[in-house]
Design a protein around this motif. Structure first.
Motif, PDB file in Angstrom:
ATOM      1  N   VAL A  40       0.807  -1.217   0.000  1.00 52.60           N
ATOM      2  CA  VAL A  40       0.000   0.000   0.000  1.00 52.60           C
ATOM      3  C   VAL A  40       0.847   1.277   0.000  1.00 52.60           C
ATOM      4  N   PHE A  41       2.135   1.157   0.339  1.00 53.36           N
ATOM      5  CA  PHE A  41       2.994   2.349   0.375  1.00 53.36           C
ATOM      6  C   PHE A  41       4.446   1.931   0.241  1.00 53.36           C
ATOM      7  N   ILE A  42       5.213   2.721  -0.520  1.00 52.55           N
ATOM      8  CA  ILE A  42       6.658   2.488  -0.638  1.00 52.55           C
ATOM      9  C   ILE A  42       7.368   3.799  -0.356  1.00 52.55           C
ATOM     10  N   ASN A  43       8.340   3.738   0.524  1.00 54.80           N
ATOM     11  CA  ASN A  43       9.157   4.891   0.866  1.00 54.80           C
ATOM     12  C   ASN A  43      10.490   4.727   0.125  1.00 54.80           C
ATOM     13  N   LEU A  44      10.769   5.608  -0.820  1.00 55.52           N
ATOM     14  CA  LEU A  44      11.979   5.468  -1.646  1.00 55.52           C
ATOM     15  C   LEU A  44      12.973   6.587  -1.331  1.00 55.52           C
ATOM     16  N   PRO A  45      14.269   6.331  -1.572  1.00 53.54           N
ATOM     17  CA  PRO A  45      15.268   7.387  -1.377  1.00 53.54           C
ATOM     18  C   PRO A  45      15.167   8.434  -2.490  1.00 53.54           C
ATOM     19  N   GLU A  46      15.975   9.464  -2.399  1.00 59.76           N
ATOM     20  CA  GLU A  46      16.024  10.513  -3.423  1.00 59.76           C
ATOM     21  C   GLU A  46      17.172  10.216  -4.392  1.00 59.76           C
ATOM     22  N   GLU A  47      17.060  10.748  -5.602  1.00 60.31           N
ATOM     23  CA  GLU A  47      18.194  10.678  -6.523  1.00 60.31           C
ATOM     24  C   GLU A  47      19.363  11.384  -5.861  1.00 60.31           C
ATOM     25  N   GLY A  48      20.551  10.787  -5.997  1.00 61.93           N
ATOM     26  CA  GLY A  48      21.740  11.379  -5.388  1.00 61.93           C
ATOM     27  C   GLY A  48      22.068  10.807  -4.024  1.00 61.93           C
ATOM     28  N   ASP A  49      21.100  10.106  -3.395  1.00 64.07           N
ATOM     29  CA  ASP A  49      21.367   9.462  -2.109  1.00 64.07           C
ATOM     30  C   ASP A  49      22.360   8.321  -2.297  1.00 64.07           C
ATOM     31  N   GLU A  50      23.112   8.058  -1.253  1.00 70.88           N
ATOM     32  CA  GLU A  50      24.030   6.914  -1.253  1.00 70.88           C
ATOM     33  C   GLU A  50      23.302   5.714  -0.662  1.00 70.88           C
ATOM     34  N   VAL A  51      23.556   4.539  -1.231  1.00 75.78           N
ATOM     35  CA  VAL A  51      23.057   3.294  -0.653  1.00 75.78           C
ATOM     36  C   VAL A  51      24.251   2.388  -0.369  1.00 75.78           C
ATOM     37  N   THR A  52      24.107   1.534   0.625  1.00 71.91           N
ATOM     38  CA  THR A  52      25.202   0.662   1.049  1.00 71.91           C
ATOM     39  C   THR A  52      24.743  -0.789   1.002  1.00 71.91           C
ATOM     40  N   ALA A  53      25.582  -1.649   0.420  1.00 68.28           N
ATOM     41  CA  ALA A  53      25.255  -3.072   0.317  1.00 68.28           C
ATOM     42  C   ALA A  53      24.944  -3.641   1.690  1.00 68.28           C
ATOM     43  N   GLY A  54      23.803  -4.331   1.777  1.00 69.46           N
ATOM     44  CA  GLY A  54      23.412  -4.974   3.023  1.00 69.46           C
ATOM     45  C   GLY A  54      22.648  -4.077   3.974  1.00 69.46           C
ATOM     46  N   GLU A  55      22.488  -2.792   3.621  1.00 69.81           N
ATOM     47  CA  GLU A  55      21.765  -1.869   4.495  1.00 69.81           C
ATOM     48  C   GLU A  55      20.443  -1.448   3.856  1.00 69.81           C
ATOM     49  N   SER A  56      19.484  -1.107   4.691  1.00 71.18           N
ATOM     50  CA  SER A  56      18.155  -0.720   4.224  1.00 71.18           C
ATOM     51  C   SER A  56      18.207   0.617   3.479  1.00 71.18           C
ATOM     52  N   PHE A  57      17.520   0.698   2.348  1.00 78.95           N
ATOM     53  CA  PHE A  57      17.413   1.970   1.616  1.00 78.95           C
ATOM     54  C   PHE A  57      15.951   2.397   1.469  1.00 78.95           C
ATOM     55  N   SER A  58      15.037   1.538   1.879  1.00 78.25           N
ATOM     56  CA  SER A  58      13.627   1.795   1.635  1.00 78.25           C
ATOM     57  C   SER A  58      12.812   0.968   2.608  1.00 78.25           C
ATOM     58  N   ASP A  59      11.551   1.363   2.785  1.00 78.51           N
ATOM     59  CA  ASP A  59      10.644   0.441   3.455  1.00 78.51           C
ATOM     60  C   ASP A  59       9.353   0.364   2.660  1.00 78.51           C
ATOM     61  N   VAL A  60       8.757  -0.799   2.770  1.00 78.04           N
ATOM     62  CA  VAL A  60       7.554  -1.115   2.024  1.00 78.04           C
ATOM     63  C   VAL A  60       6.471  -1.450   3.043  1.00 78.04           C
ATOM     64  N   GLU A  61       5.328  -0.802   2.891  1.00 78.23           N
ATOM     65  CA  GLU A  61       4.220  -1.058   3.804  1.00 78.23           C
ATOM     66  C   GLU A  61       3.178  -1.882   3.060  1.00 78.23           C
ATOM     67  N   SER A  62       2.808  -2.989   3.671  1.00 74.81           N
ATOM     68  CA  SER A  62       1.759  -3.825   3.094  1.00 74.81           C
ATOM     69  C   SER A  62       0.618  -3.908   4.094  1.00 74.81           C
ATOM     70  N   VAL A  63      -0.428  -4.615   3.711  1.00 76.55           N
ATOM     71  CA  VAL A  63      -1.547  -4.782   4.630  1.00 76.55           C
ATOM     72  C   VAL A  63      -1.129  -5.590   5.856  1.00 76.55           C
ATOM     73  N   LYS A  64      -0.030  -6.344   5.743  1.00 76.39           N
ATOM     74  CA  LYS A  64       0.427  -7.193   6.850  1.00 76.39           C
ATOM     75  C   LYS A  64       1.434  -6.496   7.755  1.00 76.39           C
ATOM     76  N   ALA A  65       2.392  -5.746   7.176  1.00 77.21           N
ATOM     77  CA  ALA A  65       3.513  -5.236   7.969  1.00 77.21           C
ATOM     78  C   ALA A  65       4.292  -4.182   7.198  1.00 77.21           C
ATOM     79  N   VAL A  66       5.259  -3.573   7.882  1.00 78.34           N
ATOM     80  CA  VAL A  66       6.225  -2.688   7.228  1.00 78.34           C
ATOM     81  C   VAL A  66       7.545  -3.453   7.190  1.00 78.34           C
ATOM     82  N   SER A  67       8.165  -3.520   6.028  1.00 81.21           N
ATOM     83  CA  SER A  67       9.395  -4.279   5.872  1.00 81.21           C
ATOM     84  C   SER A  67      10.469  -3.415   5.227  1.00 81.21           C
ATOM     85  N   ASP A  68      11.714  -3.607   5.676  1.00 78.51           N
ATOM     86  CA  ASP A  68      12.843  -2.905   5.067  1.00 78.51           C
ATOM     87  C   ASP A  68      13.208  -3.565   3.746  1.00 78.51           C
ATOM     88  N   VAL A  69      13.735  -2.749   2.839  1.00 82.14           N
ATOM     89  CA  VAL A  69      14.285  -3.248   1.585  1.00 82.14           C
ATOM     90  C   VAL A  69      15.783  -2.953   1.642  1.00 82.14           C
TER      91      VAL A  69
END
Length: 127
Positions: A40-69
């Motif tokens: 139902v909802f996705i929280n995404l980073p901005e262009e230009g943000d740094e991401v790191t292997a193995g670390e969360s960059f986003s979270d996804v909200e579903s009808v069941k739970a909120v999960s890190d990506v």
């Protein structure tokens, strides 16, 4: 069983990766979206943000739970799929087309799995 396209690479945390000319496209696998349920909802980073292997960059909200990506690579976000902000259900409908981010300047990659290796991870989790 989930569909696992052979041409993609996968992380053990259920993200798919496609590399083209040094740009890594990242999305959620069919297994992940299926486990989450209706997104139902996705929280995404901005262009230009740094991401790191193995670390969360986003979270996804579903009808069941909120999960890190988790990011399978370290680098700079060069594109964000803005369509998902208005229509996150695309991830449920077509997980291998509804990419989340594109990353360039990649300096590090997690141990990415091929389709066969990822299939073994999914099979172990379904057991």
């Amino acid at each position: 069983m989930s569909i696992i396209p052979a041409e993609l690479k996968y992380s053990k945390s259920h993200e798919w990766v496609k590399e083209e000319d040094g740009v890594f496209t990242v999305g959620l696998t069919d297994f992940a979206q299926n486990a989450l349920g209706d997104i139902v909802f996705i929280n995404l980073p901005e262009e230009g943000d740094e991401v790191t292997a193995g670390e969360s960059f986003s979270d996804v909200e579903s009808v069941k739970a909120v999960s890190d990506v988790f990011s399978p690579v370290t680098g700079t976000v060069c594109a964000v799929n803005e369509e998902l902000l208005d229509d996150p259900a695309q991830v449920n409908e077509a997980p291998y087309e509804a990419w989340l981010i594109k990353v360039n300047n990649v300096s590090e990659k997690e141990e990415l799995l091929d389709a066969e290796g990822y299939e073994a991870v999914v099979a172990a989790e379904e057991a």
